[in-house]
Design an enzyme around this catalytic site. Structure first.
Site, mmCIF file in Angstrom:
data_model
loop_
_atom_site.group_PDB
_atom_site.id
_atom_site.type_symbol
_atom_site.label_atom_id
_atom_site.label_comp_id
_atom_site.label_asym_id
_atom_site.label_seq_id
_atom_site.Cartn_x
_atom_site.Cartn_y
_atom_site.Cartn_z
ATOM 1 N N THR A 16 59.344 40.372 18.450
ATOM 2 C CA THR A 16 59.428 39.953 19.850
ATOM 3 C C THR A 16 58.843 38.563 19.952
ATOM 4 O OG1 THR A 16 58.344 40.253 22.017
ATOM 5 C CG2 THR A 16 57.325 41.353 20.161
ATOM 6 N N CYS A 24 64.228 34.860 22.791
ATOM 7 C CA CYS A 24 63.961 36.262 23.133
ATOM 8 C C CYS A 24 64.842 37.057 22.196
ATOM 9 C CB CYS A 24 64.305 36.551 24.589
ATOM 10 S SG CYS A 24 64.238 38.311 24.994
#
Length: 230
Positions: free
Chosen positions: A83, A196
């Site tokens: 992440t 992302c």
């Protein structure tokens, strides 16, 4: 082969991509029946996401520190945090272990430099676009990082949490992202960092003429390079 430790679940939609890419790369390099040695600790994203939006980064960090320690105890030779946003607490995760921590911004920064694209646009959550934890690390590689305007950032952020993290892929949202990418290009971006890990599910190279630096793919490739290093 070294064992890759993945901290996943943020969201699992992109964590599945990490697993796929890592194993495909190992197969491509070692042969048709070869696959990676991987440990994954997949967290429950709901409480982590709530902590993000409440500003309780210490609480979120504790979850990831625990995950990293468990991976090391289980035999992982490195830790890969799947992440971008939670790299805000990367120093704490790295400090919790004695094995290498492979930072996602290093993979993206090195790829941008190799491609000769030093002016980059950055798409990600509002946390990633508006705070310095990723941008500063990219700047260490010599990159000039551009982010969308405020209203555009809100749109990018909303689509990530309300759609991409729950597996919704919308043509309307893709069009919105492509307009934002075009705006960044008009401001001088030579490439776009998909900062992302879910954005690569929506935006593919065939959707834009601007080079895309997909942090999911680049991070996974860095993990494979570490695992297969002599």
């Amino acid at each position: 082969m070294r064992t890759i430790g993945l901290i996943g679940g943020m969201s699992w939609e992109s964590s599945a991509e990490y697993y796929r890419i890592i194993n495909q790369r190992v197969r491509d390099q070692l042969g048709s029946l070869r696959s990676a040695q991987v440990l994954m600790y997949s967290v429950d994203f709901g409480p982590v996401a709530q902590a993000q939006h409440d500003g309780r980064w210490d609480d979120a960090a504790q979850v990831l520190e625990d995950a990293a320690r468990r991976l090391q105890a289980g035999g992982a030779d490195c830790v890969v945090l799947c992440t971008n946003t939670m790299h805000l607490v990367a120093p704490r995760v790295e400090a919790a272990i004695s094995i290498p921590f492979l930072h996602i911004a290093d993979a993206a920064g090195q790829a941008a430099v190799a491609a000769g694209t030093l002016n980059v646009g950055l798409l990600g959550t509002a946390f990633t676009m508006e705070q310095d934890f990723l941008k500063a690390r990219l700047a260490e590689h010599g990159l000039n990082v551009l982010v969308p305007e405020a209203e555009e950032r809100q749109s990018v952020h909303r689509i990530i949490y309300e759609e991409l993290c729950v597996g919704i892929i919308s043509d309307t949202s893709r069009d919105a992202y492509l307009r934002i990418i075009a705006s960044l290009a008009a401001r001088g971006a030579q490439a776009i960092i998909l900062g992302c890990t879910e954005i690569g599910l929506l935006i593919k190279p065939e959707h834009t003429n601007l080079p895309l630096l997909d942090t999911t793919a680049l991070h996974a490739q860095a993990a494979v390079a570490f695992a297969l290093q002599d």
